[in-house]
Design an enzyme around this catalytic site. Structure first.
Site, PDB file in Angstrom:
ATOM      1  CB  SER A  84      -0.935   0.166   1.048  1.00  0.00           C
ATOM      2  OG  SER A  84      -2.186   0.699   0.756  1.00  0.00           O
ATOM      3  CG  HIS A 234      -5.504  -2.296   0.743  1.00  0.00           C
ATOM      4  ND1 HIS A 234      -4.803  -2.694  -0.021  1.00  0.00           N
ATOM      5  CD2 HIS A 234      -5.493  -1.605   1.768  1.00  0.00           C
ATOM      6  CE1 HIS A 234      -3.706  -1.366  -0.269  1.00  0.00           C
ATOM      7  NE2 HIS A 234      -4.000  -1.462   1.370  1.00  0.00           N
TER       8      HIS A 234
END
Length: 254
Positions: A84, A234
């Site tokens: 990320s 995620h």
């Protein structure tokens, strides 16, 4: 200088965590990589974990931090895993200092611009009034009014610590994040390119890397390869660490 935990001996492998995370999030996988013959550097990014707090917060500053860390630790050739925000930092670092990077692994983030989507999480964190000296349970209850997902709450609670007896605090720099949250979504510059092997891994249930993004990724990373971890979101490395480890080690050793 960034705070780090170094484990193992061998080729340096830097691991960069995501927004609101810390190096501890990668502790188990880091130990596995170390046992596999790597010198693993688990980094706390600026304004996170045990690293320094600064009003300066952008991918340029974070990439410079990685460069300074490599210089201070005499690391001349590294592999990098970035998730990320850490992945976007790793992209910029590799494009800026390609001579320092051998292989690059990017977990569930692309080089594109991402619109702001952390408002609810920030609202939950800002709702905590530490002057009232809340307990850990009370902090989690307050955050829970905003964040219903248990996994996300547990992830955020990892950054809660006893600043002094009876006084909790967050390790991350919430005040700066409130002011500069837009920096998290900034795109990689159009001319940024890294011409060495790069593995992108996405979660099958995540919308961070879409099929329509692949063409743009390949412009920046012409030797890119994309893998998908099915039924993962995620936080794919935490949801399926076994497959994440298998995919990354196969790529690093190839």
């Amino acid at each position: 200088m960034l705070h780090s935990k170094i484990e193992g001996e061998g080729k340096p492998l830097l691991i960069l965590h995501g927004f609101l995370g810390m190096s501890d999030n990668w502790k188990s996988l880091g130990t596995q990589f170390a046992a596999d013959g790597y010198q693993v550097h688990l980094l706390d990014m600026r304004n996170h974990g045990r690293s320094f707090h600064s009003d300066d917060f952008s991918y340029e500053f974070m990439a410079q931090d990685i460069y300074d860390y490599c210089q201070a630790n005499k690391l001349s050739q590294v592999d990098i895993i970035g998730h990320s925000m850490g992945g976007k930092t790793a992209m910029l670092f590799a494009a800026t200092y390609p001579e320092l990077v051998d292989k690059l692994i990017i977990a569930d983030i692309g080089p594109k611009f991402y619109p702001q989507h952390h408002q609810t999480i920030l609202a939950g964190l800002n709702a905590v009034d530490f002057s009232k000296k809340p307990s850990r349970n009370e902090v989690e209850e307050i955050i829970g009014d905003f964040i219903t997902d248990f996994g996300t709450r547990q992830f955020l609670m990892k950054s809660l610590y006893w600043k002094e007896p009876g006084q909790l605090a967050f390790r991350f720099n919430l005040a700066v994040f409130n002011e500069k949250i837009s920096e998290i979504g900034v795109a990689l510059a159009d001319d940024a390119q890294f011409d060495k092997p790069t593995l992108f891994i996405r979660g099958g249930n995540s919308n961070y890397i879409l099929d329509s993004d692949i063409e743009n990724i390949a412009l920046h990373f012409p030797l890119m390869k994309l893998e998908t971890i099915p039924n993962a979101g995620h936080w794919l490395h935490a949801e399926n660490p076994k497959l994440f480890y298998e995919l990354t080690t196969a790529f690093l050793k190839s």
